[in-house]
Design a protein around this motif. Structure first.
Motif, short mmCIF file in Angstrom:
data_model
loop_
_atom_site.label_atom_id
_atom_site.label_comp_id
_atom_site.label_asym_id
_atom_site.label_seq_id
_atom_site.Cartn_x
_atom_site.Cartn_y
_atom_site.Cartn_z
N ALA A 57 -14.10 -39.42 43.05
CA ALA A 57 -15.13 -40.00 43.93
C ALA A 57 -14.50 -40.75 45.10
O ALA A 57 -15.00 -40.66 46.23
CB ALA A 57 -16.03 -40.93 43.12
N VAL A 58 -13.43 -41.47 44.85
CA VAL A 58 -12.76 -42.19 45.93
C VAL A 58 -12.17 -41.18 46.93
O VAL A 58 -12.32 -41.35 48.15
CB VAL A 58 -11.66 -43.12 45.37
N ARG B 242 -12.77 -45.90 29.65
CA ARG B 242 -11.79 -45.38 30.60
C ARG B 242 -11.85 -43.85 30.75
O ARG B 242 -11.10 -43.30 31.54
CB ARG B 242 -10.39 -45.79 30.18
N PHE C 128 -7.75 -50.86 43.77
CA PHE C 128 -7.68 -49.60 44.51
C PHE C 128 -6.59 -49.65 45.58
O PHE C 128 -5.77 -48.75 45.68
CB PHE C 128 -9.03 -49.28 45.17
N VAL D 197 -13.89 -42.28 32.32
CA VAL D 197 -14.41 -41.98 33.65
C VAL D 197 -13.34 -42.08 34.74
O VAL D 197 -13.63 -41.82 35.91
CB VAL D 197 -15.60 -42.88 34.01
N ARG D 198 -12.12 -42.43 34.38
CA ARG D 198 -11.08 -42.62 35.41
C ARG D 198 -10.88 -41.40 36.29
O ARG D 198 -10.76 -41.56 37.51
CB ARG D 198 -9.76 -43.05 34.76
N ILE E 38 -13.57 -41.44 38.85
CA ILE E 38 -13.39 -42.50 39.85
C ILE E 38 -12.41 -42.04 40.92
O ILE E 38 -12.68 -42.18 42.12
CB ILE E 38 -12.91 -43.81 39.18
N TRP F 162 -8.81 -50.24 37.67
CA TRP F 162 -9.72 -49.48 38.49
C TRP F 162 -11.01 -50.16 38.91
O TRP F 162 -11.82 -49.57 39.58
CB TRP F 162 -10.06 -48.17 37.81
N HIS F 163 -11.24 -51.38 38.56
CA HIS F 163 -12.56 -51.94 38.84
C HIS F 163 -12.57 -53.04 39.89
O HIS F 163 -13.37 -53.95 39.82
CB HIS F 163 -13.25 -52.40 37.57
N LEU G 157 -4.10 -44.52 37.66
CA LEU G 157 -5.19 -45.00 36.80
C LEU G 157 -4.96 -44.62 35.35
O LEU G 157 -5.38 -45.32 34.43
CB LEU G 157 -6.53 -44.43 37.26
#
Length: 161
Positions: A101-102, A92, A27, A94-95, A98, A21-22, A83
């Motif tokens: 947010a995307v 992780r 992505f 926060v996956r 993420i 994910w980073h 993810l």
């Protein structure tokens, strides 16, 4: 790799589950492009057909937005699922955020661009303060909830292996 039967990862992604994910490349390789585009097109065709394919003005804006909602919802949930393939660690956790947010960002941008094309007389300020955030917030919230569900499901499956 154990559990790869449910991973839904792009080819080669199972070799490095810690790299999910980073980066932009991560992505692009994990967003379910085909599924999300197919659903968006199908939604646009169904809604467009119901509106007799009138893609002018507010009808076009509204119809295309349904497609963007489908694209970001299916894509965001698929992204969250992918993810969640790696075991959960404190970092992780926060996956799901993420993925949400995307999906929010993509939906916000797509609705804004669609408004500029189909509603040129509407002010950009109105679009940025009502249309775009209203639609994107709904998508982001659903992706967040389903991302958490994906994490819990994958954790349960991993605990049984």
């Amino acid at each position: 790799m154990a559990g790869s039967h449910i991973s839904g990862l792009a080819p080669g992604a199972a070799r490095r589950p810690d790299m999910v994910w980073h980066s932009t490349k991560a992505f692009v390789s994990r967003w379910p492009w085909v599924a999300s585009l197919a659903v968006a097109v199908a939604v646009d065709l169904v809604i467009g057909g119901a509106r007799h394919f009138d893609f002018h003005g507010i009808n076009g804006f509204s119809t295309i937005n349904y497609g963007w909602l489908a694209f970001t919802l299916v894509g965001g949930v698929g992204f969250a699922w992918r993810l969640a393939c790696a075991p959960l660690t404190p970092l992780r956790t926060v996956r799901p955020l993420i993925a949400a947010a995307v999906a929010y960002g993509l939906c916000f941008a797509a609705v804004t661009i669609t408004a500029l094309v189909f509603l040129p007389d509407q002010s950009l300020g109105e679009t940025l303060s009502t249309d775009a955030p209203g639609r994107a917030l709904t998508v982001g919230a659903v992706v967040l909830v389903l991302g958490v569900v994906a994490e819990m499901f994958r954790a349960a499956v991993r605990s049984r292996e």
